[in-house]
Write a protein that holds these residues in place. Structure first.
Motif, mmCIF file in Angstrom:
data_model
loop_
_atom_site.group_PDB
_atom_site.id
_atom_site.type_symbol
_atom_site.label_atom_id
_atom_site.label_comp_id
_atom_site.label_asym_id
_atom_site.label_seq_id
_atom_site.Cartn_x
_atom_site.Cartn_y
_atom_site.Cartn_z
ATOM 1 N N GLN A 66 0.925 -1.092 0.074
ATOM 2 C CA GLN A 66 0.096 0.056 0.137
ATOM 3 C C GLN A 66 1.004 1.329 -0.233
ATOM 4 N N PHE A 135 -3.990 7.412 1.518
ATOM 5 C CA PHE A 135 -3.618 5.679 1.250
ATOM 6 C C PHE A 135 -4.038 5.463 -0.236
ATOM 7 N N ALA A 136 -3.340 4.779 -0.920
ATOM 8 C CA ALA A 136 -3.650 4.275 -2.241
ATOM 9 C C ALA A 136 -4.469 2.786 -2.047
ATOM 10 N N VAL A 137 -5.078 2.530 -2.992
ATOM 11 C CA VAL A 137 -5.863 1.219 -2.787
ATOM 12 C C VAL A 137 -4.542 -0.123 -2.644
ATOM 13 N N PRO A 138 -4.749 -1.104 -1.580
ATOM 14 C CA PRO A 138 -3.737 -1.897 -1.541
ATOM 15 C C PRO A 138 -3.945 -3.183 -2.566
ATOM 16 N N GLY B 79 -9.384 9.387 5.156
ATOM 17 C CA GLY B 79 -8.389 8.965 4.083
ATOM 18 C C GLY B 79 -7.934 7.914 4.214
ATOM 19 N N VAL B 81 -8.268 4.011 2.651
ATOM 20 C CA VAL B 81 -8.975 3.213 1.935
ATOM 21 C C VAL B 81 -9.321 1.884 2.707
#
Lengths: 207, 530
Positions: A66, A135-138, B79, B81
């Motif tokens: 992630q 956060f980005a998508v894991p 924030g 995901v």
């Protein structure tokens, strides 16, 4: 770069708060008591990760990856050897695991577990710095540790460091060990450690 | 392109995406009010975009709160995901009706201009994947069961081999032990010799039973057993079996009783095989009954079924072992310390043989220490004219005085028994060890013609069959028509048929009772009992 005793103790304490949250979330989710051992923290240049993670074996590993950003930015990974990954999935879901490459359900569960654990760890850094992290998508990958590390080394041109955190899950009388790896640039690491030291001073001044 | 054109294209694209997705997508603002809701979601949940848009999400789908997913929305607004696996959540949005669609999902913050403006939820249908994995798991489980079964079978075989080795060695030990005593003693009294011979005889017989059982089982397993069906009187079969086990029962002080319903009907079956069934049940009952106990046999009819019931007052059968009692190689106590010998084949044979007769066999026991009851049920045959009875060998031993016998046997010990038994009753015996020698002997004895040839079948070089072929090519006065009797360890029904078809006048299985051979020779050459 190495950690001072103070820095290491403080990081252990902070990450342990994150582990506590992650354990609580997982317990709530699965309806069973899940604890995470007090983390063991170490720091290495990214290029030495192969050496420091050799306990997970030379074959394929499951890695949940992630990307996070904010004042401290980098890559967070949960790395498990395949048998630990399958055991963890079976303990959490009561479903027998298939060989990981074929088992989309296992990969999904591990992604969710990684997501919870990594969010909790990085989230504590956000709290420390008093800014929300994004956060980005894991995503999950089943690949050799060597190629996982090679991708991390290639990803940043600047010198980067990895915090290696041992994560021992305890559930149903079993223990499954994984590794949380947080890769930071020198700049992010410096920012983080400064914040950690300020936190230590704040904590010490508390009545 | 003007800003207006751009906005038109953008809204057209959004509308297309709303209508053509392969997954559910909806967005909320930071207050969790639904901003968009695609058609896929309408199909999956029964909630149309018109119903959803503008509504507070947690009121529109109350189960999100009940299942703790409201936390995920709060974290998304902070924030984070959140990925939601099917295995841990099963579904995100409840289905409109019927079976719940298995789902996975993802809840993420929606950012615009560097800040969070709402949430984005993606829901996927994973029915196909779940079904595939379920099937894969079932296949792996089936393969695992097959592996376990194979391992069990292999373990049962190993146990059987260990038992077999033990059971075959035990009588051999007695035979060899007494043989050594006889060989080494210079002078021993008659009583000792008698005792030795009895022990050797009993143990050799026991071993023969073991081997016969094992071969029978193997033949049944490969479908090689043929029944010789005739009309049978059950009472006589039971009585023969009683006679056979009486010595063992007397030795153990177990009382045998019978009780036959009057007017028992005839059944159709193979006499030897049914005798084997009753004998097995009886000897089993005697084996497991302590001194002072009783074994009783009852025969009677129920409808069109004839029932033979063997009841004992013995050790009984533990309830958990009852279902396995007819399985091969099974004894309730398989430990090396077990008290009872045997291979655990007897009852398996009983079941196979009874089923070959179209019947069934059951076992029952009130528990350990309370005896056991075995019931054989056989279909009653329609009444047929009685078949001509087969003459049984006379109890008196005929004399073979003046009969010239040519014995062909390559194995020295068997040869000795043959020659001794025949010369004892007055036969004049010429012994040779191969087919070649036999033919030479026949050609040379025109002045004192041979009356009968007794030959082994399995011999190195030319076997008994080729000897018979060559024999028939000889001139009549040189032995061309001399009757031949096969004495062989090829002892199956098929072997017997093959021998008779080849032209042997009789087939005698090894090990043989000398009296049977003598009676057969007497019959063959037309001598009456002396």
């Amino acid at each position: 770069m190495t950690l001072t005793e103070t820095q290491r103790d403080a990081l252990v304490e902070l990450l342990n708060i994150g582990f506590g949250r992650a354990g609580a979330s997982l317990s709530k989710l699965t309806g069973q008591r899940i604890l995470l051992d007090v983390p063991v923290v170490d720091i290495h240049p990214v290029a030495q990760l192969n050496e420091s993670l050799r306990k997970v074996g030379v074959g394929n590993v499951a890695s949940v990856h992630q990307v996070f950003s904010g004042p401290v930015a980098g890559d967070a990974l949960l790395i498990l050897d395949p048998s630990a990954a399958s055991t963890l999935k079976e303990l959490l879901t009561d479903e027998p695991a298939l060989p990981l490459e074929l088992d989309a359900s296992s990969k999904e569960v591990l992604t969710e577990v990684g997501n919870i654990l990594l969010n909790a760890c990085i989230g504590t850094f956000g709290n420390l710095l008093q800014v929300p992290m994004s956060f980005a998508v894991p995503n999950i990958d089943i690949a050799s540790l060597r190629s996982v590390v090679a991708n991390l080394v290639a990803a940043g041109d600047a010198m980067r460091y990895a915090l290696v955190v041992t994560a021992g899950f305890r559930l149903r009388d079993a223990e499954v060990t994984g590794y949380v790896v947080i890769v930071l640039t020198v700049q992010s690491l410096t920012t983080l450690l400064m914040a950690v030291e300020e936190w230590v001073v704040r904590e010490e001044r508390r009545p | 392109m003007t800003a207006r054109d751009y906005a038109t294209v953008e809204s057209a694209m959004l509308e297309w995406a709303q209508n053509h997705g392969d997954r559910g997508v909806f967005t909320t603002d930071t207050q969790l009010q639904v901003i968009s809701w695609n058609l896929w979601l309408a199909d999956a949940t029964g909630i149309t975009p018109a119903d959803a848009i503008g509504q507070p999400l947690l009121e529109l789908v109350p189960s999100l709160v009940e299942r703790g997913l409201d936390q995920a929305y709060r974290e998304a607004l902070a924030g984070q995901v959140k990925v939601l696996s099917h295995s841990l959540h099963r579904y995100i949005l409840p289905s409109a009706s019927g079976e719940q669609m298995p789902q996975r999902g993802q809840i993420s913050p929606l950012s615009g201009n560097g800040c969070i403006v709402g949430t984005l939820t993606i829901v996927e249908d994973v029915s196909e994947r779940v079904a595939t994995e379920r099937e894969l798991r079932a296949r792996i489980a089936a393969a695992e069961r097959a592996r376990v079964n194979a391992e069990n079978a292999s373990r049962v075989k190993d146990e059987f081999l260990a038992t077999l080795s033990h059971e075959i060695r035990t009588p051999l030990n007695a035979v060899l032990g007494w043989t050594q005593i006889l060989l080494q003693s210079r002078d021993f009294d008659k009583a000792t010799v008698q005792r030795a011979i009895e022990v050797i005889d009993r143990n050799a017989s026991a071993q023969l039973t073991l081997i016969s059982d094992m071969l029978d089982m193997a033949r049944i397993a490969t479908g090689k057993v043929r029944l010789e069906i005739v009309d049978l009187d059950v009472a006589s079969i039971v009585e023969s079996a009683m006679d056979a086990v009486q010595p063992a029962a007397t030795a153990r002080d177990v009382r045998l009783t019978t009780d036959f319903e009057p007017g028992l009907p005839t059944i159709r079956g193979d006499r030897d095989r049914l005798l084997q069934v009753v004998w097995n049940l009886l000897s089993n009952a005697v084996k497991f009954t302590d001194p002072g106990g009783q074994v009783s046999v009852h025969a009677g009819t129920t409808g069109t079924v004839l029932k033979i019931t063997v009841v004992d007052t013995g050790h009984g059968i533990p309830a958990q072992f009852l279902p396995q009692v007819f399985e091969r190689f099974k004894q309730a106590d398989a430990s090396s310390a077990r008290r009872h010998g045997g291979l655990g084949l007897g009852l398996a044979l009983v079941r196979e043989l009874v089923e070959m007769h179209g019947g069934s066999v059951t076992a029952d026991s009130p528990g350990v220490g309370h005896g056991a009851t075995f019931t054989v049920s056989l279909p009653i045959a329609p009444r047929l004219p009685a078949s001509p009875s087969i003459a049984t060998a006379s109890a008196t031993i005929p004399s073979l005085g003046g009969i010239r016998v040519l014995v062909v046997e390559d194995e020295a010990d068997s040869m000795e028994i043959l020659v001794r038994s025949l010369t004892d009753v007055g036969a004049s015996v010429k012994a040779v060890t191969s087919a070649r020698e036999a033919l030479d002997a026949l050609r040379d004895d025109s002045d004192t013609p041979t009356d009968v040839v007794v030959t082994d079948i399995g011999m190195p070089g030319e076997d008994g069959f080729s000897l018979l072929q060559e024999l028939r090519k000889l001139p009549e006065d040189r032995g061309g028509r001399v009757p031949a009797i096969a004495v062989t360890a090829y002892a199956t029904v098929d072997d017997r048929r093959r021998a008779l078809e080849a032209g042997f006048v009789a087939h005698i299985a090894k090990p043989f009772a000398p009296n049977a051979l003598i009676a057969t020779i007497a019959r063959t050459v037309g001598t009456r009992p002396a």
